[in-house]
Design an enzyme around this catalytic site. Structure first.
Site, PDB file in Angstrom:
ATOM      1  N   GLU A  48       0.781  -1.251  -0.108  1.00  0.00           N
ATOM      2  CA  GLU A  48       0.127   0.020   0.008  1.00  0.00           C
ATOM      3  C   GLU A  48       1.060   1.335  -0.076  1.00  0.00           C
ATOM      4  OE1 GLU A  48      -2.502   2.715   3.285  1.00  0.00           O
ATOM      5  OE2 GLU A  48      -2.379   0.578   3.353  1.00  0.00           O
TER       6      GLU A  48
ATOM      7  N   ASP B 129       0.911   3.665  -3.043  1.00  0.00           N
ATOM      8  CA  ASP B 129       0.434   5.272  -2.719  1.00  0.00           C
ATOM      9  C   ASP B 129       1.263   6.199  -3.438  1.00  0.00           C
ATOM     10  OD1 ASP B 129      -1.170   7.260  -1.460  1.00  0.00           O
ATOM     11  OD2 ASP B 129       0.761   7.486  -0.721  1.00  0.00           O
TER      12      ASP B 129
ATOM     13  N   GLU C 104      -4.379   0.630  -3.582  1.00  0.00           N
ATOM     14  CA  GLU C 104      -3.209   1.215  -3.706  1.00  0.00           C
ATOM     15  C   GLU C 104      -1.887  -0.055  -3.633  1.00  0.00           C
ATOM     16  OE1 GLU C 104      -3.645   5.640  -1.847  1.00  0.00           O
ATOM     17  OE2 GLU C 104      -2.986   3.779  -0.447  1.00  0.00           O
TER      18      GLU C 104
END
EC number: 3.1.26.3
Length: 208
Positions: free
Chosen positions: A19, A23, A95
């Site tokens: 993640e 991101d 993400e």
């Protein structure tokens, strides 16, 4: 890819690191896309537009568009509380998926996916008011002129469950023809249709 779909409630080895990576990639790709689309935009405008593109609500809508929640590995507590529908969990998983695509297939593949997922959302953006979405701007424009509010109707849904495309028509009294929009969710399709209506009304040109 399994790791990208594994929530921390399921196992110690989970998708949080992916993640983090996804991101960073998402912010870069969204920033580059906006930089290219709006060559005259100021830094502050670009930052606000990017924030709208990568916010949890937008990502969760995209995730729901291809039923990502159905594939998540969640702990029993999260399953019982409906974690597979929770906005934050869906956004984080999307993400993480971007991060996994990058590790498995490289930056170009990750970029291609992100651009494809955000395409209709990016298309609906203008610089007229970077704090309000097209549906809000259209509603306020019509209200300021004492007109009825727009009516949105889903006229078609195409594709497999994991890659649906929604087709929406927007009807307003000031236009003889309905404006149309499409996207990976009903909400995005409605935003695109609203943006098209604003352009047809001459209120916006879509590239300011």
């Amino acid at each position: 890819m399994i790791l990208a779909l594994t929530h921390r409630s399921f196992a110690g080895r989970n998708n949080e690191r992916l993640e983090f990576l996804g991101d960073a990639i998402l912010n870069f790709v969204a920033g580059e896309a906006l930089f290219d689309r709006f060559p005259l935009a100021r830094e502050g405008q670009l930052s606000r537009l990017r924030a709208r593109l990568v916010k949890g609500e937008t990502l969760a809508v995209l995730a729901r568009g291809f039923d990502l929640g159905d594939y998540l590995r969640l702990g029993s507590g999260e399953l019982k509380s409906g974690g597979f529908r929770r906005e934050s969990i869906l956004a984080d998983a999307l993400e993480a998926l971007i991060g996994a695509i990058y590790l498995d297939a490289g930056m170009e593949a990750a970029k291609e996916r992100v651009v494809a997922w955000l395409a209709t959302e990016i298309e609906s953006l203008t610089l007229v008011d970077t704090n309000k979405d097209p549906k809000t701007r259209l509603q306020e424009f019509l209200q300021s002129r004492g007109c009825d509010l727009p009516r949105y109707e889903v006229v078609d849904i195409q594709g497999e469950p994991h890659c649906r495309v929604f087709f929406v028509e927007c009807e307003i009294t000031l236009l003889n023809e309905k404006s149309r929009g499409q996207g990976v969710s009903r909400r995005i399709a409605e935003q695109v249709a609203a943006a098209a209506a604003l352009i047809a009304l001459g209120v916006e040109n879509g590239h300011d």
